[in-house]
Design an enzyme around this catalytic site. Sequence first.
Site, PDB file in Angstrom:
ATOM      1  N   ILE A 125       0.840  -1.191   0.000  1.00  0.00           N
ATOM      2  CA  ILE A 125       0.000   0.000   0.000  1.00  0.00           C
ATOM      3  C   ILE A 125       0.881   1.250   0.000  1.00  0.00           C
ATOM      4  O   ILE A 125       2.099   1.169   0.195  1.00  0.00           O
ATOM      5  CB  ILE A 125      -0.946   0.029   1.218  1.00  0.00           C
ATOM      6  N   HIS A 184      -0.237  -6.089   7.196  1.00  0.00           N
ATOM      7  CA  HIS A 184       0.602  -5.433   8.199  1.00  0.00           C
ATOM      8  C   HIS A 184      -0.219  -4.486   9.065  1.00  0.00           C
ATOM      9  O   HIS A 184      -0.171  -4.532  10.294  1.00  0.00           O
ATOM     10  CB  HIS A 184       1.746  -4.667   7.526  1.00  0.00           C
ATOM     11  N   HIS A 247       6.804 -11.186  10.557  1.00  0.00           N
ATOM     12  CA  HIS A 247       5.392 -11.185  10.957  1.00  0.00           C
ATOM     13  C   HIS A 247       4.738 -12.534  10.663  1.00  0.00           C
ATOM     14  O   HIS A 247       3.997 -13.067  11.487  1.00  0.00           O
ATOM     15  CB  HIS A 247       4.639 -10.080  10.222  1.00  0.00           C
TER      16      HIS A 247
END
Length: 304
Positions: A125, A184, A247
């Site tokens: 993004i 995220h 992550h």
Amino acid sequence: MSAQSITFYRHYICFAENLSVAVVVNANILIIRRFKMGVTEKTAILVISFGTSYEETRKKTIEQIESDLHHAFPEYPLYRAWTSPRIRAKLRKRDGIHIMDIDEAMTQLKADGIRNVIVQPTYVITGFESDAMKEKVLAHKKDFDSVIICDSLMVTKQDKEEVCQAMAQEYHPDSDEILLFMGHGTEHVANELYPEMDELFKHFGYSNMHMGTVEGDFSIESFLDKLKNLHPAHVHLAPFMIVAGDHATNDMSGEDDDSWKSILKKEGYSVKCTLKGLGEIQAVRDIFIRHTKAGLDRLSEIQA
């Protein structure tokens, strides 16, 4: 150059098969040149990524995106920059590999005689990372004739729809299974893209595909009540990030009590995890190629 660095960049050597000269600059970049310097050799593509310290996912994602871009546009030298100081420092200390940051890359481009820079970020993004990247790149704009920054993965309606379809084709979840992606997340206004994608899944008929985030308002905890109403036989977790790095390995599929897998198992669900970054999916990489082509087309219009 260390043996590690040579191995790390071995795949770049094949890029030079049909070119006259391949020149390795410091430990982390291969610049491809022809004997005769022409217009295209004065234009280069700079691929900017956040980076990852996980070698396996790096090869399957960031390096594969770079490789695809090279093969799509073989006439242009390809440069790399990573924006995470922490990851760059870890690679340098652990592996002896130096990855350029944006300032170093732009300085190298200028020193190599490049006049036009096509920047292709590999962000999902256009959030805070993208904003900071643009600021650092454009600080060097005076050194070049043109600096064009291409879109991140998902900007336009077409981008989002293509990613949605790519996810469905890649995972095709079973009817009794919930597929939950881990994005995220960010405090940036761009965080609205995640619930937008969740709605887009439903719009295309993928009612068992859902979106959550590590950070921000769409955490796993906020999804638990909805999950109770869905009564799935299984929950399939997958990262919605370019790389399946820290992550995905720890926050999503780790064994600690606060990982998504552990939280869901504690709630009594059967959980499956897939460690596959978005960069591993060909349809996703094709979007980056399309964005880079748009940048090159824009440069052609400027030069016409």
